[in-house]
Design an enzyme around this catalytic site. Structure first.
Site, PDB file in Angstrom:
ATOM      1  N   GLY A  74      33.865  -4.150 -46.827  1.00 44.15           N
ATOM      2  CA  GLY A  74      34.175  -5.046 -45.714  1.00 44.15           C
ATOM      3  C   GLY A  74      33.994  -6.486 -46.143  1.00 44.15           C
ATOM      4  O   GLY A  74      33.252  -6.773 -47.089  1.00 44.15           O
ATOM      5  N   GLN A 125      32.653 -15.453 -45.362  1.00 52.16           N
ATOM      6  CA  GLN A 125      32.250 -15.255 -46.758  1.00 52.16           C
ATOM      7  C   GLN A 125      33.199 -15.911 -47.760  1.00 52.16           C
ATOM      8  O   GLN A 125      32.836 -16.121 -48.905  1.00 52.16           O
ATOM      9  CB  GLN A 125      32.160 -13.748 -47.074  1.00 52.16           C
ATOM     10  CG  GLN A 125      31.046 -13.041 -46.335  1.00 52.16           C
ATOM     11  CD  GLN A 125      31.052 -11.560 -46.647  1.00 52.16           C
ATOM     12  OE1 GLN A 125      31.742 -10.796 -46.006  1.00 52.16           O
ATOM     13  NE2 GLN A 125      30.301 -11.149 -47.658  1.00 52.16           N
ATOM     14  N   CYS A 185      25.897  -6.329 -49.706  1.00 49.75           N
ATOM     15  CA  CYS A 185      26.735  -7.420 -49.220  1.00 49.75           C
ATOM     16  C   CYS A 185      27.264  -8.207 -50.422  1.00 49.75           C
ATOM     17  O   CYS A 185      26.495  -8.557 -51.318  1.00 49.75           O
ATOM     18  CB  CYS A 185      25.910  -8.340 -48.326  1.00 49.75           C
ATOM     19  SG  CYS A 185      26.848  -9.732 -47.688  1.00 49.75           S
ATOM     20  N   LEU A 186      28.564  -8.506 -50.416  1.00 48.74           N
ATOM     21  CA  LEU A 186      29.152  -9.266 -51.529  1.00 48.74           C
ATOM     22  C   LEU A 186      28.544 -10.661 -51.631  1.00 48.74           C
ATOM     23  O   LEU A 186      28.571 -11.269 -52.695  1.00 48.74           O
ATOM     24  CB  LEU A 186      30.674  -9.373 -51.360  1.00 48.74           C
ATOM     25  CG  LEU A 186      31.461  -8.055 -51.448  1.00 48.74           C
ATOM     26  CD1 LEU A 186      32.944  -8.302 -51.179  1.00 48.74           C
ATOM     27  CD2 LEU A 186      31.272  -7.381 -52.798  1.00 48.74           C
ATOM     28  N   HIS A 244      27.553  -5.512 -39.349  1.00 49.94           N
ATOM     29  CA  HIS A 244      27.216  -6.338 -40.524  1.00 49.94           C
ATOM     30  C   HIS A 244      28.209  -7.496 -40.651  1.00 49.94           C
ATOM     31  O   HIS A 244      27.827  -8.647 -40.859  1.00 49.94           O
ATOM     32  CB  HIS A 244      27.243  -5.444 -41.773  1.00 49.94           C
ATOM     33  CG  HIS A 244      27.028  -6.160 -43.075  1.00 49.94           C
ATOM     34  ND1 HIS A 244      25.945  -5.917 -43.894  1.00 49.94           N
ATOM     35  CD2 HIS A 244      27.771  -7.103 -43.715  1.00 49.94           C
ATOM     36  CE1 HIS A 244      26.025  -6.703 -44.969  1.00 49.94           C
ATOM     37  NE2 HIS A 244      27.129  -7.426 -44.888  1.00 49.94           N
ATOM     38  N   GLU A 245      29.494  -7.190 -40.477  1.00 51.60           N
ATOM     39  CA  GLU A 245      30.534  -8.228 -40.643  1.00 51.60           C
ATOM     40  C   GLU A 245      30.525  -9.220 -39.472  1.00 51.60           C
ATOM     41  O   GLU A 245      30.728 -10.421 -39.673  1.00 51.60           O
ATOM     42  CB  GLU A 245      31.920  -7.593 -40.805  1.00 51.60           C
ATOM     43  CG  GLU A 245      32.066  -6.613 -41.969  1.00 51.60           C
ATOM     44  CD  GLU A 245      31.633  -7.163 -43.321  1.00 51.60           C
ATOM     45  OE1 GLU A 245      31.618  -8.392 -43.507  1.00 51.60           O
ATOM     46  OE2 GLU A 245      31.296  -6.353 -44.204  1.00 51.60           O
ATOM     47  N   HIS A 273      28.098 -11.858 -40.028  1.00 56.45           N
ATOM     48  CA  HIS A 273      28.601 -12.954 -40.878  1.00 56.45           C
ATOM     49  C   HIS A 273      29.302 -14.029 -40.047  1.00 56.45           C
ATOM     50  O   HIS A 273      29.135 -15.221 -40.284  1.00 56.45           O
ATOM     51  CB  HIS A 273      29.601 -12.427 -41.914  1.00 56.45           C
ATOM     52  CG  HIS A 273      28.971 -11.821 -43.123  1.00 56.45           C
ATOM     53  ND1 HIS A 273      28.127 -12.515 -43.956  1.00 56.45           N
ATOM     54  CD2 HIS A 273      29.073 -10.573 -43.655  1.00 56.45           C
ATOM     55  CE1 HIS A 273      27.740 -11.724 -44.956  1.00 56.45           C
ATOM     56  NE2 HIS A 273      28.290 -10.534 -44.791  1.00 56.45           N
TER      57      HIS A 273
HETATM   58 NI    NI Z   1      28.111  -8.873 -46.030  1.00 56.58          NI
END
Ligand code: NI
Length: 163
Positions: free
Chosen positions: A46, A51, A93-94, A135-136, A139
């Site tokens: 995701g 991000q 997480c990226l 989670h997204e 962000h």
């Molecule tokens: Ni993330």
């Protein structure tokens, strides 16, 4: 299509709150396809627009093992239906590379979003989608998975990241 640069913790731009999408045009489609390409290139499941330093409420996701089920959520919102129903999941997480942590979230939610045409959708998701969308959406609110950890642990991750 283009691969975008993913911001990493503790970059302050990850703390910006994203604004709602109001124009469902070609440029939105381009952003979403670039985000998908970036997510696949980084091997993520995701990605939120925040991000990649785009502060609009756009999320892309692919939870399939075959990596062939791209999903786009515009202006996603959720309500917790039962705050006693919880699921613990080891999240990564990226934007926090190399770190995985077990985080507990409500798993009984009501989700609404729009697609790239602006059409509204609703669902009561289950399993990984429930966790990943929360989670997204975090962000988009400028919130990161490290915020769920103890200050000590968060500090350790910050120090590691700045090396
Ligand atoms: Ni993330």
């Amino acid at each position: 299509m283009a691969i975008l640069k993913v911001l990493t913790f503790p970059d302050p731009r990850l703390r910006k709150v994203a604004v709602p999408v109001t124009k469902f045009d070609k440029s939105l489609e381009t952003i979403a396809s670039n985000m998908l390409e970036t997510m696949y290139a980084e091997d993520g499941i995701g990605l939120a627009a925040t991000q990649v330093n785009i502060h609009e409420r756009i999320i892309v996701m692919d939870l399939s093992e075959e990596r062939n089920d791209p999903k786009v959520f515009i202006n996603p919102e959720f309500k917790i239906l039962n705050d006693k129903s919880l699921l613990s999941f080891t999240e990564g997480c990226l934007s926090v590379p190399g770190i995985t942590e077990e985080i507990t979230r409500p798993d009984n939610i009501y989700l609404t979003w729009q697609d790239l045409k602006g059409v509204s959708h609703e669902a009561e998701p289950s399993g990984l989608l429930t966790i990943c969308i929360q989670h997204e959406i975090d962000h988009l609110e400028g919130k990161l998975m490290v915020d769920y950890l103890s200050p000590l642990k968060r500090d350790r991750i910050r120090k590691k990241a700045s090396k």
